[in-house]
Write a protein that holds these residues in place. Structure first.
Motif, PDB file in Angstrom:
ATOM      1  N   SER A 245      10.728  -7.979  28.946  1.00  0.00           N
ATOM      2  CA  SER A 245      10.927  -7.012  30.044  1.00  0.00           C
ATOM      3  C   SER A 245      12.060  -7.516  30.922  1.00  0.00           C
ATOM      4  O   SER A 245      12.950  -6.745  31.312  1.00  0.00           O
ATOM      5  CB  SER A 245       9.657  -6.888  30.895  1.00  0.00           C
ATOM      6  OG  SER A 245       8.593  -6.445  30.107  1.00  0.00           O
ATOM      7  N   VAL A 246      12.028  -8.824  31.227  1.00  0.00           N
ATOM      8  CA  VAL A 246      13.075  -9.396  32.072  1.00  0.00           C
ATOM      9  C   VAL A 246      14.435  -9.281  31.371  1.00  0.00           C
ATOM     10  O   VAL A 246      15.436  -8.926  31.997  1.00  0.00           O
ATOM     11  CB  VAL A 246      12.729 -10.867  32.427  1.00  0.00           C
ATOM     12  CG1 VAL A 246      13.918 -11.569  33.057  1.00  0.00           C
ATOM     13  CG2 VAL A 246      11.546 -10.922  33.383  1.00  0.00           C
TER      14      VAL A 246
ATOM     15  N   VAL B 214       9.127 -11.904  40.245  1.00  0.00           N
ATOM     16  CA  VAL B 214       9.425 -12.280  38.846  1.00  0.00           C
ATOM     17  C   VAL B 214       9.459 -13.806  38.709  1.00  0.00           C
ATOM     18  O   VAL B 214       8.839 -14.387  37.813  1.00  0.00           O
ATOM     19  CB  VAL B 214      10.763 -11.666  38.379  1.00  0.00           C
ATOM     20  CG1 VAL B 214      11.094 -12.080  36.964  1.00  0.00           C
ATOM     21  CG2 VAL B 214      10.723 -10.154  38.491  1.00  0.00           C
TER      22      VAL B 214
ATOM     23  N   ALA C   4      12.702 -16.908  32.948  1.00  0.00           N
ATOM     24  CA  ALA C   4      11.816 -16.340  31.919  1.00  0.00           C
ATOM     25  C   ALA C   4      12.011 -17.061  30.583  1.00  0.00           C
ATOM     26  O   ALA C   4      11.040 -17.470  29.939  1.00  0.00           O
ATOM     27  CB  ALA C   4      12.100 -14.852  31.758  1.00  0.00           C
TER      28      ALA C   4
ATOM     29  N   SER D 208       6.372 -10.321  29.609  1.00  0.00           N
ATOM     30  CA  SER D 208       7.314 -10.404  30.729  1.00  0.00           C
ATOM     31  C   SER D 208       8.718 -10.797  30.264  1.00  0.00           C
ATOM     32  O   SER D 208       9.700 -10.304  30.797  1.00  0.00           O
ATOM     33  CB  SER D 208       6.825 -11.390  31.785  1.00  0.00           C
ATOM     34  OG  SER D 208       7.171 -12.719  31.458  1.00  0.00           O
TER      35      SER D 208
ATOM     36  N   TRP E  77      15.750  -5.937  31.777  1.00  0.00           N
ATOM     37  CA  TRP E  77      16.232  -5.652  33.147  1.00  0.00           C
ATOM     38  C   TRP E  77      17.655  -6.169  33.373  1.00  0.00           C
ATOM     39  O   TRP E  77      18.314  -5.730  34.300  1.00  0.00           O
ATOM     40  CB  TRP E  77      15.271  -6.239  34.195  1.00  0.00           C
ATOM     41  CG  TRP E  77      13.942  -5.551  34.175  1.00  0.00           C
ATOM     42  CD1 TRP E  77      13.688  -4.277  33.778  1.00  0.00           C
ATOM     43  CD2 TRP E  77      12.682  -6.105  34.557  1.00  0.00           C
ATOM     44  NE1 TRP E  77      12.347  -3.997  33.874  1.00  0.00           N
ATOM     45  CE2 TRP E  77      11.700  -5.111  34.364  1.00  0.00           C
ATOM     46  CE3 TRP E  77      12.264  -7.331  35.044  1.00  0.00           C
ATOM     47  CZ2 TRP E  77      10.350  -5.313  34.633  1.00  0.00           C
ATOM     48  CZ3 TRP E  77      10.921  -7.537  35.322  1.00  0.00           C
ATOM     49  CH2 TRP E  77       9.977  -6.535  35.119  1.00  0.00           C
TER      50      TRP E  77
ATOM     51  N   GLU F 233       6.839 -16.201  36.639  1.00  0.00           N
ATOM     52  CA  GLU F 233       7.221 -17.125  35.553  1.00  0.00           C
ATOM     53  C   GLU F 233       6.763 -18.548  35.878  1.00  0.00           C
ATOM     54  O   GLU F 233       6.288 -19.259  34.989  1.00  0.00           O
ATOM     55  CB  GLU F 233       8.747 -17.100  35.328  1.00  0.00           C
ATOM     56  CG  GLU F 233       9.322 -15.743  34.922  1.00  0.00           C
ATOM     57  CD  GLU F 233       8.778 -15.197  33.608  1.00  0.00           C
ATOM     58  OE1 GLU F 233       8.255 -15.976  32.800  1.00  0.00           O
ATOM     59  OE2 GLU F 233       8.852 -13.962  33.410  1.00  0.00           O
TER      60      GLU F 233
ATOM     61  N   TRP G 191      16.601 -14.241  36.854  1.00  0.00           N
ATOM     62  CA  TRP G 191      15.213 -14.069  36.363  1.00  0.00           C
ATOM     63  C   TRP G 191      15.155 -14.499  34.896  1.00  0.00           C
ATOM     64  O   TRP G 191      14.192 -15.114  34.447  1.00  0.00           O
ATOM     65  CB  TRP G 191      14.747 -12.614  36.449  1.00  0.00           C
ATOM     66  CG  TRP G 191      14.788 -11.990  37.800  1.00  0.00           C
ATOM     67  CD1 TRP G 191      14.942 -12.622  38.997  1.00  0.00           C
ATOM     68  CD2 TRP G 191      14.663 -10.593  38.099  1.00  0.00           C
ATOM     69  NE1 TRP G 191      14.934 -11.706  40.013  1.00  0.00           N
ATOM     70  CE2 TRP G 191      14.762 -10.457  39.496  1.00  0.00           C
ATOM     71  CE3 TRP G 191      14.484  -9.459  37.321  1.00  0.00           C
ATOM     72  CZ2 TRP G 191      14.675  -9.223  40.139  1.00  0.00           C
ATOM     73  CZ3 TRP G 191      14.394  -8.220  37.943  1.00  0.00           C
ATOM     74  CH2 TRP G 191      14.498  -8.105  39.346  1.00  0.00           C
TER      75      TRP G 191
ATOM     76  N   PRO H  49      18.785 -10.004  37.980  1.00  0.00           N
ATOM     77  CA  PRO H  49      18.001 -10.212  36.752  1.00  0.00           C
ATOM     78  C   PRO H  49      18.539 -11.361  35.907  1.00  0.00           C
ATOM     79  O   PRO H  49      17.818 -11.926  35.110  1.00  0.00           O
ATOM     80  CB  PRO H  49      18.150  -8.900  35.996  1.00  0.00           C
ATOM     81  CG  PRO H  49      18.637  -7.922  36.973  1.00  0.00           C
ATOM     82  CD  PRO H  49      19.371  -8.668  38.028  1.00  0.00           C
TER      83      PRO H  49
END
Lengths: 173, 448
Positions: free
Chosen positions: B232-233, A100, B160, B229, B236, A104, B156, B153
Motif C-alpha cells: 500500500s505504501v 504510517v 516500510a 501495508s 502511495w 511500521e 514512508w 510517501p
C-alpha cells in the motif's frame, strides 16, 4: 536433599502417546516441576501436561509494539518541530502522515521484542546441549527427563519402563 | 493394537521426513555449480553496468524529463511485489491454518527475503550518487542537515521496506531454528559448527516449544498487517501525487493484490523445477500446486477487475486529461506494454478455471512465467506511460531503457537467484518441524 541440575533419568519413546502418558504418571507420583521433554514436535497433549501453559513472550510483543508506536510519532514530530517548516499548508506536526511511520515502527519493534522475548525465555543462544540430549530427539523420538536424586532413580526408571520407554538412561552429570 | 501401532508408524514417517528433506543439503553435483556460475555471471553483468553508471553518472540510463523514473523504479516495485507471496503463504495462511502452506512456506519465505534484498538495491541504483544513500535514513536528533519530510510517501517507503526486510528475515530465521537443529544433529562435516551456532542450542524442550509456538504466532500476527501495508505504501509513492494515471484511490488494494499475484507466480516458477531436482514430490504435491493455482486465479481476477475499474473511472469521470492518459496507455506508443500486461495478467491466467490446467505442472509453470512477465510490464506501464505522457504535450517523450538498465535488470535476477541457490544447499527448503506437526495432527485426526 535436592537433585543436581542435570542429574536424573531419561526415558526414550518413539510412541508419542506413551511419552504423554509417562509425563502424566510421573506427575501423579510427585515429580511435577522436575520433568522436561525433548521432542522434534511435542506429541499431541504434551504441552498441556506442563503446569505453565501461557508464555510471557506476549508481554514482550506488546511492550515492543507500543514502544515502536511512540518512537514513530516522537521521531516524526520531533524532527518536524526541529525544522518547524510549514509545507503544503500542513502544520509541521501533522498527525495523519505520521501514522504510517508509527505503524511500521510498531511492527518492527514488536517483532524485535518478540524475538528478544523468545531468546530470554528459552535461554536460546550458543549454549551447550543438555547432557541427556540425544540427536534422535530432533528426528523420531521423544525424550522424557526427570530431574531427581539418586535415591529416586530406580523408582522413576521403573515407571518409565512400565509405560513402555524403549530405552532408559541414568544421568549423573 | 491399532492404538499402539499408529504412533510407531508416525515415528517412521518422522524419520523419512528428516532423511528426505535433509538430503537436499548433500553435496551438489556439477549441474548445480554450472547453474550457480551462470547466475553469478548475470550478477557480474549487472555489477559491470552499475559500475559504469556510477562512473559516468545517471545520464547513461535512458532518463530524460519528464521520465525520471524508469526501469529502476519498475524493478523496485516488481521485486517488492515478488516478496509478497512469502509473507502471504507464511503468515496469513498460518493464521488461517491452511494445511497446504507447510510444504511451500519455507521456499516462499526465503524467496521473500532475497526479493526484498534485491528490491532494496534499486532506490540506491536510482540515486546515482550511491555513496550518499545513508541520507535515506533520518534519525533523531537530525545531524544530516537536511529536512526529512515525513509527509512524503518516499520516506514512508524507506520505513516500510526496511521493516519488511527485517521482519521477513526474522520470521524466516525463527522458523528455521528447529530445522537447523535437525541438520546439526545429522551433519558430520565442516558445516556442523555453522548449524550448531545457527540452531542456538535448540533441543525441543517443553519450555522452548511453549515460548516458540507463541513467538511464531505473534510474528505471524505482526507480519500480516505488515504485508498489506508495505505494498500500500509503495502504491502511495504514485497515488499521492497528481500525475494522471497515478492519482487514484484504488491503487493500494490493486497493488497488494498484484503483489500477491506476482509473488505466487514466482513461487510456482521456482517450485516446479525444485521439487523435481530434489525429489520432493512426496512433500510438494500436485494438490499443493492446485491450491496455489486457485490463489493465482483469485488474485488475477482482482487485478483484472482493478484494470477495468481504472478504465471505467477514467471514462466515467469525464476528466479530459485522465481519459487521454488512459487512451494513450491502451493505444498510444506504449500499447505493446499495456497489452502484454493485460494478456499475461488478465487473460492467460483464466486457463486456471480448468482443473486439468491447474493440475498440469508444465502448463502451470508456463502460466507462471507469463504472470512474471505480465507483472513486470504492469509496473512499467504504470510508471513509464504516466510520466511519458504527463502534463505538457511539448514535454511528452518516448522513453527507451538503455543497455545499462537492461543489464542491471538481468543482473537483479541473477542476484536473487544466486542467494536462492545458495540457500537451498545450506538450509532445509521444506519446514521439517511443521511438516511433522502436520503429519502428527493428521494421524491424530485419523486416530480420533
Amino acid at each position: 536433599m535436592t537433585a543436581r541440575k542435570n542429574e536424573g533419568v531419561l526415558g526414550v519413546f518413539t510412541d508419542g502417546h506413551k511419552s504423554v502418558e509417562a509425563v502424566r504418571k510421573l506427575k501423579e507420583e510427585g515429580y511435577a516441576g522436575q520433568i522436561h521433554i525433548f521432542a522434534a514436535v511435542p506429541p499431541h497433549g504434551m504441552l498441556e501436561e506442563f503446569d505453565v501453559y501461557k508464555s510471557s513472550v506476549r508481554l514482550f510483543t506488546l511492550i515492543g509494539g507500543l514502544t515502536g508506536c511512540v518512537a514513530g510519532f516522537v521521531l516524526c514530530i520531533g524532527l518536524a518541530l526541529t525544522w518547524d517548516l510549514m509545507v503544503g499548508g500542513k502544520m509541521p506536526a501533522a498527525i495523519p502522515p505520521y501514522v504510517v511511520i508509527a505503524f511500521e515502527l510498531t511492527i518492527l519493534f514488536g517483532a524485535l521484542a518478540t524475538l528478544t522475548g523468545l531468546f530470554l525465555n528459552t535461554k536460546l543462544g550458543p549454549t551447550a546441549l543438555h547432557p541427556a540430549y540425544d540427536p534422535r530427539f530432533s528426528e523420531d523420538s521423544v525424550g522424557v527427563f526427570v530431574n531427581c536424586t539418586r535415591e529416586k532413580m530406580s523408582s522413576v526408571e521403573g515407571t518409565l519402563r512400565a509405560i513402555g520407554a524403549e530405552e532408559v538412561r541414568v544421568e549423573y552429570a | 493394537m491399532a492404538v499402539t501401532a499408529a504412533p510407531k508408524r508416525l515415528a517412521d514417517v518422522f524419520r523419512d521426513i528428516n532423511r528426505d528433506i535433509l538430503a537436499t543439503l548433500d553435496a551438489p553435483g556439477p549441474g548445480y555449480y554450472l547453474l550457480l556460475a551462470f547466475v553469478v555471471s548475470l550478477v557480474g553483468l549487472g555489477a559491470f553496468a552499475f559500475t559504469y553508471q556510477t562512473y559516468w553518472g545517471l545520464g547513461v540510463a535512458g532518463y530524460a524529463p519528464p521520465v525520471m523514473w524508469g526501469v529502476y523504479i519498475t524493478n523496485f516495485v516488481f521485486w517488492v511485489g515478488i516478496a509478497h507471496s512469502g509473507t502471504l503463504i507464511s503468515a496469513i495462511l498460518y493464521l488461517f491454518r491452511a494445511k497446504w502452506r507447510t510444504s511451500v512456506n519455507r521456499s516462499a519465505e526465503a524467496m521473500t527475503v532475497f526479493a526484498v534484498m534485491t528490491a532494496g538495491l534499486f532506490p540506491m541504483i536510482h540515486l546515482g550518487r550511491v555513496w550518499k544513500f545513508y541520507y535515506l535514513f533520518p534519525y533523531y536528533p537530525n545531524r544530516l542537515t537536511v529536512w526529512p519530510n515525513f509527509k512524503s510517501p518516499l520516506i514512508w517507503d524507506v520505513f516500510a521496506v526496511s521493516t519488511y526486510l527485517t521482519v521477513s528475515s526474522l520470521f524466516l530465521f525463527v522458523g528455521l531454528i528447529p530445522d537447523v537443529a535437525s541438520a546439526r544433529d545429522r551433519c558430520k562435516d565442516w558445516r556442523k559448527p555453522f548449524y550448531t551456532v545457527l540452531s542456538l542450542g535448540w533441543q525441543g524442550t517443553d519450555e522452548q516449544w511453549r515460548h516458540y509456538n507463541r513467538a511464531y504466532l505473534f510474528m505471524a500476527a505482526l507480519a500480516t498487517p505488515l504485508v498489506l501495508s508495505v505494498h500500500s505504501v509503495v502504491s502511495w509513492d504514485f497515488a499521492v501525487s497528481i500525475v494522471p494515471g497515478w492519482h487514484t484511490t484504488i491503487f493500494a488494494p490493486y497493488f497488494v493484490a498484484g503483489a500477491i499475484f506476482s509473488g505466487l507466480g514466482m513461487v510456482i516458477t521456482i517450485l516446479v523445477p525444485l521439487r523435481k531436482l530434489f525429489n520432493l514430490e512426496k512433500y510438494i504435491t500436485v494438490d499443493h500446486f492446485e491450491d496455489m493455482a486457485k490463489l493465482v486465479l483469485v488474485t488475477s481476477t482482482i487485478v483484472l477487475y482493478a484494470y477495468l475499474v481504472e478504465y471505467f473511472t477514467a471514462w466515467y469521470s469525464g476528466e479530459a486529461v485522465e481519459k487521454a492518459s488512459t487512451w494513450w496507455r491502451l493505444f498510444g506508443d506504449y500499447w505493446w506494454a499495456t497489452w502484454t500486461m493485460l494478456i499475461c495478467n488478465g487473460i492467460i491466467p483464466l486457463l486456471l478455471w480448468f482443473k486439468k490446467m491447474r493440475r498440469n505442472l508444465m502448463v502451470l509453470f508456463i502460466i507462471s512465467i507469463f504472470v512474471n512477465i505480465g507483472m513486470w510490464f504492469e509496473r512499467f506501464v504504470i510508471i513509464v506511460t504516466s510520466l511519458a505522457h504527463e502534463y505538457m504535450p511539448s514535454m511528452w517523450r518516448y522513453y527507451t531503457p538503455s543497455w545499462v538498465e537492461w543489464s542491471i535488470l538481468i543482473g537483479s535476477f541473477g542476484w536473487w537467484a544466486m542467494y536462492f541457490l545458495m540457500f537451498i544447499k545450506m538450509l532445509p527448503v521444506v519446514s521439517i518441524a511443521e511438516y511433522k506437526e502436520l503429519m502428527a495432527r493428521e494421524a491424530e485426526e485419523a486416530h480420533a
